[in-house]
Write a protein that holds these residues in place. Structure first.
Motif, PDB file in Angstrom:
ATOM      1  N   MET A   1     -12.858  -6.358 -10.295  1.00 30.56           N
ATOM      2  CA  MET A   1     -11.548  -6.743 -10.757  1.00 30.56           C
ATOM      3  C   MET A   1     -11.509  -8.259 -10.838  1.00 30.56           C
ATOM      4  N   GLY A   2     -11.086  -8.785 -11.964  1.00 26.20           N
ATOM      5  CA  GLY A   2     -11.029 -10.224 -12.156  1.00 26.20           C
ATOM      6  C   GLY A   2      -9.841 -10.834 -11.461  1.00 26.20           C
ATOM      7  N   LEU A   3      -9.630 -12.113 -11.717  1.00 25.14           N
ATOM      8  CA  LEU A   3      -8.518 -12.829 -11.112  1.00 25.14           C
ATOM      9  C   LEU A   3      -7.209 -12.366 -11.750  1.00 25.14           C
ATOM     10  N   ILE A   4      -6.273 -11.984 -10.927  1.00 28.86           N
ATOM     11  CA  ILE A   4      -4.999 -11.449 -11.396  1.00 28.86           C
ATOM     12  C   ILE A   4      -3.883 -12.402 -11.006  1.00 28.86           C
ATOM     13  N   ASN A   5      -3.014 -12.743 -11.957  1.00 29.44           N
ATOM     14  CA  ASN A   5      -1.843 -13.561 -11.662  1.00 29.44           C
ATOM     15  C   ASN A   5      -0.724 -12.634 -11.198  1.00 29.44           C
ATOM     16  N   ALA A   6      -0.254 -12.861  -9.989  1.00 25.42           N
ATOM     17  CA  ALA A   6       0.738 -11.977  -9.390  1.00 25.42           C
ATOM     18  C   ALA A   6       1.960 -12.769  -8.957  1.00 25.42           C
ATOM     19  N   THR A   7       3.129 -12.221  -9.250  1.00 21.94           N
ATOM     20  CA  THR A   7       4.373 -12.835  -8.802  1.00 21.94           C
ATOM     21  C   THR A   7       4.968 -11.974  -7.688  1.00 21.94           C
ATOM     22  N   VAL A   8       5.755 -12.595  -6.855  1.00 14.44           N
ATOM     23  CA  VAL A   8       6.374 -11.901  -5.725  1.00 14.44           C
ATOM     24  C   VAL A   8       7.348 -10.844  -6.255  1.00 14.44           C
ATOM     25  N   TRP A   9       7.280  -9.665  -5.659  1.00  7.73           N
ATOM     26  CA  TRP A   9       8.177  -8.558  -5.992  1.00  7.73           C
ATOM     27  C   TRP A   9       8.854  -8.152  -4.703  1.00  7.73           C
ATOM     28  N   ASP A  10      10.144  -8.009  -4.724  1.00  8.18           N
ATOM     29  CA  ASP A  10      10.895  -7.642  -3.530  1.00  8.18           C
ATOM     30  C   ASP A  10      10.368  -6.320  -2.967  1.00  8.18           C
ATOM     31  N   ALA A  11      10.024  -6.319  -1.693  1.00  9.82           N
ATOM     32  CA  ALA A  11       9.425  -5.142  -1.047  1.00  9.82           C
ATOM     33  C   ALA A  11      10.335  -3.921  -1.138  1.00  9.82           C
ATOM     34  N   ALA A  12      11.636  -4.114  -1.000  1.00  6.92           N
ATOM     35  CA  ALA A  12      12.573  -2.986  -1.080  1.00  6.92           C
ATOM     36  C   ALA A  12      12.599  -2.400  -2.489  1.00  6.92           C
ATOM     37  N   ASP A  13      12.571  -3.259  -3.505  1.00  7.84           N
ATOM     38  CA  ASP A  13      12.538  -2.785  -4.891  1.00  7.84           C
ATOM     39  C   ASP A  13      11.242  -2.041  -5.181  1.00  7.84           C
ATOM     40  N   ALA A  14      10.133  -2.566  -4.671  1.00  8.82           N
ATOM     41  CA  ALA A  14       8.838  -1.921  -4.865  1.00  8.82           C
ATOM     42  C   ALA A  14       8.820  -0.544  -4.204  1.00  8.82           C
ATOM     43  N   ALA A  15       9.350  -0.461  -2.996  1.00  7.56           N
ATOM     44  CA  ALA A  15       9.389   0.812  -2.275  1.00  7.56           C
ATOM     45  C   ALA A  15      10.242   1.831  -3.023  1.00  7.56           C
ATOM     46  N   GLU A  16      11.320   1.371  -3.610  1.00  7.67           N
ATOM     47  CA  GLU A  16      12.199   2.267  -4.365  1.00  7.67           C
ATOM     48  C   GLU A  16      11.514   2.739  -5.647  1.00  7.67           C
ATOM     49  N   ASP A  17      10.893   1.816  -6.382  1.00  5.17           N
ATOM     50  CA  ASP A  17      10.240   2.158  -7.650  1.00  5.17           C
ATOM     51  C   ASP A  17       9.022   3.056  -7.463  1.00  5.17           C
ATOM     52  N   LEU A  18       8.306   2.878  -6.362  1.00  5.13           N
ATOM     53  CA  LEU A  18       7.077   3.636  -6.136  1.00  5.13           C
ATOM     54  C   LEU A  18       7.191   4.606  -4.962  1.00  5.13           C
ATOM     55  N   ALA A  19       8.397   5.042  -4.656  1.00  6.59           N
ATOM     56  CA  ALA A  19       8.627   5.947  -3.524  1.00  6.59           C
ATOM     57  C   ALA A  19       7.795   7.221  -3.640  1.00  6.59           C
ATOM     58  N   TYR A  20       7.597   7.700  -4.848  1.00  7.75           N
ATOM     59  CA  TYR A  20       6.828   8.928  -5.062  1.00  7.75           C
ATOM     60  C   TYR A  20       5.353   8.776  -4.659  1.00  7.75           C
ATOM     61  N   ALA A  21       4.848   7.554  -4.584  1.00  8.77           N
ATOM     62  CA  ALA A  21       3.442   7.312  -4.258  1.00  8.77           C
ATOM     63  C   ALA A  21       3.239   6.895  -2.803  1.00  8.77           C
ATOM     64  N   LEU A  22       4.320   6.780  -2.049  1.00  3.63           N
ATOM     65  CA  LEU A  22       4.230   6.375  -0.652  1.00  3.63           C
ATOM     66  C   LEU A  22       4.323   7.585   0.263  1.00  3.63           C
ATOM     67  N   ALA A  23       3.596   7.520   1.365  1.00  6.56           N
ATOM     68  CA  ALA A  23       3.652   8.598   2.359  1.00  6.56           C
ATOM     69  C   ALA A  23       4.994   8.533   3.098  1.00  6.56           C
ATOM     70  N   HIS A  24       5.384   9.654   3.671  1.00  3.65           N
ATOM     71  CA  HIS A  24       6.621   9.708   4.447  1.00  3.65           C
ATOM     72  C   HIS A  24       6.554   8.669   5.578  1.00  3.65           C
ATOM     73  N   GLY A  25       7.527   7.790   5.636  1.00  6.91           N
ATOM     74  CA  GLY A  25       7.588   6.769   6.675  1.00  6.91           C
ATOM     75  C   GLY A  25       6.763   5.524   6.396  1.00  6.91           C
ATOM     76  N   GLU A  26       6.024   5.506   5.292  1.00  2.85           N
ATOM     77  CA  GLU A  26       5.215   4.324   4.961  1.00  2.85           C
ATOM     78  C   GLU A  26       6.134   3.194   4.505  1.00  2.85           C
ATOM     79  N   ARG A  27       5.893   2.005   5.023  1.00  2.00           N
ATOM     80  CA  ARG A  27       6.769   0.863   4.764  1.00  2.00           C
ATOM     81  C   ARG A  27       6.024  -0.216   3.966  1.00  2.00           C
TER      82      ARG A  27
END
Length: 121
Positions: free
Chosen positions: A1-27
């Motif tokens: 994987m090459g160099l990726i430019n990444a910007t900060v994403w709010d952890a709560a928003d990320a958890a909400e958007d990707l809730a289907y991919a997170l294990a129960h209780g995963e933070r």
């Protein structure tokens, strides 16, 4: 994987958007967004989401348990360099290199990686 430019994403928003991919209780502890892709640092693993195709209907998820990480390096931003570069080496895979934008909680990310990479974790 090459160099990726990444910007900060709010952890709560990320958890909400990707809730289907997170294990129960995963933070979600830290999250970064690329154009369409994302990388999450949770309390259990690193998860990379790769959205492919013109419509974005094809998605790839890569889950990296912290125990698979052999090393990480961090080069902090300087006066002329606005980004912080984080490189994570994963056993049996090519390194993951991220250019983290200003505003990233670099000390917090280092603490998280140090905590989860400690022997016995």
């Amino acid at each position: 994987m090459g160099l990726i430019n990444a910007t900060v994403w709010d952890a709560a928003d990320a958890a909400e958007d990707l809730a289907y991919a997170l294990a129960h209780g995963e933070r979600v502890r830290f999250a970064f967004k690329m154009v369409r892709d994302s990388i999450l640092f949770t309390d259990r693993r690193i998860m990379i989401t790769d959205i492919q195709g013109l419509t974005g209907s094809k998605r790839s998820y890569k889950s990296i348990p912290y125990r698979a990480i052999t090393t990480f390096t961090l080069e902090s931003a300087g006066h002329f360099d606005l980004d912080t570069e984080l490189t994570i080496t994963v056993s049996g895979s090519e390194p993951i290199a991220l250019n983290l934008s200003r505003g990233a909680d670099v000390p917090g990310l280092v603490t998280l990686l140090t905590e989860y990479l400690a022997p016995g974790k």
